[in-house]
Design a protein around this motif. Sequence first.
Motif, PDB file in Angstrom:
ATOM      1  N   SER A 133       0.826  -1.209   0.000  1.00  0.00           N
ATOM      2  CA  SER A 133       0.000   0.000   0.000  1.00  0.00           C
ATOM      3  C   SER A 133       0.859   1.258   0.000  1.00  0.00           C
ATOM      4  O   SER A 133       0.369   2.364  -0.238  1.00  0.00           O
ATOM      5  CB  SER A 133      -0.924   0.017   1.226  1.00  0.00           C
ATOM      6  N   ASN A 134       2.170   1.086   0.264  1.00  0.00           N
ATOM      7  CA  ASN A 134       3.084   2.225   0.248  1.00  0.00           C
ATOM      8  C   ASN A 134       3.441   2.605  -1.189  1.00  0.00           C
ATOM      9  O   ASN A 134       3.520   1.744  -2.063  1.00  0.00           O
ATOM     10  CB  ASN A 134       4.361   1.876   1.007  1.00  0.00           C
ATOM     11  N   THR A 135       3.669   3.876  -1.397  1.00  0.00           N
ATOM     12  CA  THR A 135       4.082   4.359  -2.713  1.00  0.00           C
ATOM     13  C   THR A 135       5.558   4.768  -2.730  1.00  0.00           C
ATOM     14  O   THR A 135       6.137   4.951  -3.787  1.00  0.00           O
ATOM     15  CB  THR A 135       3.228   5.566  -3.146  1.00  0.00           C
ATOM     16  N   GLU A 136       6.156   4.912  -1.542  1.00  0.00           N
ATOM     17  CA  GLU A 136       7.564   5.239  -1.440  1.00  0.00           C
ATOM     18  C   GLU A 136       8.218   4.335  -0.406  1.00  0.00           C
ATOM     19  O   GLU A 136       7.572   3.917   0.562  1.00  0.00           O
ATOM     20  CB  GLU A 136       7.760   6.707  -1.034  1.00  0.00           C
ATOM     21  N   PHE A 137       9.502   4.027  -0.618  1.00  0.00           N
ATOM     22  CA  PHE A 137      10.227   3.134   0.278  1.00  0.00           C
ATOM     23  C   PHE A 137      11.568   3.754   0.634  1.00  0.00           C
ATOM     24  O   PHE A 137      12.176   4.469  -0.162  1.00  0.00           O
ATOM     25  CB  PHE A 137      10.429   1.763  -0.381  1.00  0.00           C
ATOM     26  N   ARG A 138      12.038   3.447   1.838  1.00  0.00           N
ATOM     27  CA  ARG A 138      13.335   3.948   2.303  1.00  0.00           C
ATOM     28  C   ARG A 138      14.447   3.010   1.849  1.00  0.00           C
ATOM     29  O   ARG A 138      14.333   1.798   1.999  1.00  0.00           O
ATOM     30  CB  ARG A 138      13.358   4.052   3.829  1.00  0.00           C
ATOM     31  N   THR A 139      15.488   3.568   1.338  1.00  0.00           N
ATOM     32  CA  THR A 139      16.701   2.900   0.857  1.00  0.00           C
ATOM     33  C   THR A 139      16.426   2.026  -0.364  1.00  0.00           C
ATOM     34  O   THR A 139      15.469   1.259  -0.401  1.00  0.00           O
ATOM     35  CB  THR A 139      17.393   2.035   1.945  1.00  0.00           C
ATOM     36  N   ALA A 140      17.284   2.160  -1.356  1.00  0.00           N
ATOM     37  CA  ALA A 140      17.117   1.397  -2.596  1.00  0.00           C
ATOM     38  C   ALA A 140      17.431  -0.077  -2.384  1.00  0.00           C
ATOM     39  O   ALA A 140      16.798  -0.946  -2.982  1.00  0.00           O
ATOM     40  CB  ALA A 140      18.027   1.978  -3.676  1.00  0.00           C
ATOM     41  N   SER A 141      18.393  -0.368  -1.518  1.00  0.00           N
ATOM     42  CA  SER A 141      18.838  -1.756  -1.384  1.00  0.00           C
ATOM     43  C   SER A 141      17.887  -2.614  -0.561  1.00  0.00           C
ATOM     44  O   SER A 141      17.805  -3.827  -0.764  1.00  0.00           O
ATOM     45  CB  SER A 141      20.230  -1.801  -0.748  1.00  0.00           C
ATOM     46  N   MET A 142      17.144  -2.003   0.382  1.00  0.00           N
ATOM     47  CA  MET A 142      16.267  -2.786   1.268  1.00  0.00           C
ATOM     48  C   MET A 142      14.779  -2.474   1.082  1.00  0.00           C
ATOM     49  O   MET A 142      13.935  -3.210   1.563  1.00  0.00           O
ATOM     50  CB  MET A 142      16.642  -2.540   2.729  1.00  0.00           C
TER      51      MET A 142
END
Length: 213
Positions: free
Chosen positions: A30-39
């Motif tokens: 349901s999220n549209t953004e995530f923290r850190t590209a690797s995780m």
Amino acid sequence: MSDVYNLFEDIVEVDVEQNIIEDCIKDYYSNTEFRTASMQKADPNVHIDYFTSLVSKVTNSDVSFCSGNYYKHTLPYMPHTDYKEHLNNSINFVIPLSIKGDASLIIFDQLWSENSVTWDMNLPIPENKTNKNTKGSPIDYDIKYATGKPFQEDIHQKYLRYFELENLKGLSANIFNFVPSKGVIFDNRKIHCTSHERWEKLGLSLRFKYAEI
């Protein structure tokens, strides 16, 4: 008797209800953004009370939720710990949600009782903003319960072959396959990492503290 304050000595595998797993997967996507590209991390918003009750039952203690995050990744995670002294968040609950391929969580019997670190195992890994990057391997530091023995070669070859065998000296490992609905509760001062198989996995990592602290 342990000389580590409030150490939860066991490593306990726990069944998690399938509908809870499904709700968590929906919550993550349901999220549209995530923290850190690797995780690709995101905050959990569902079933915290359910997970807290499971941890309380397993530890036979009153516990309270401190923090946590979903994570989705394909690269192995280095040996590290998660403890933050100012939070006293010494209990981890790792809940596998989905997996493509085969992966394992490796939890060592050895501890680092100070604030969280990530060992680079003498490899050129990027700087970690959450856990302080530490040069070398755990045996180069004053970890607790080091065996003083070489690491098991069969486990090295199957799960941790990208690390030099010598860098695992003094460690002894417990292997938990990354299986959705099979969570693992353990003291997060225990050194832990992921295996080196090829996979894509989505999981949830939650951290708790004892209520009296």
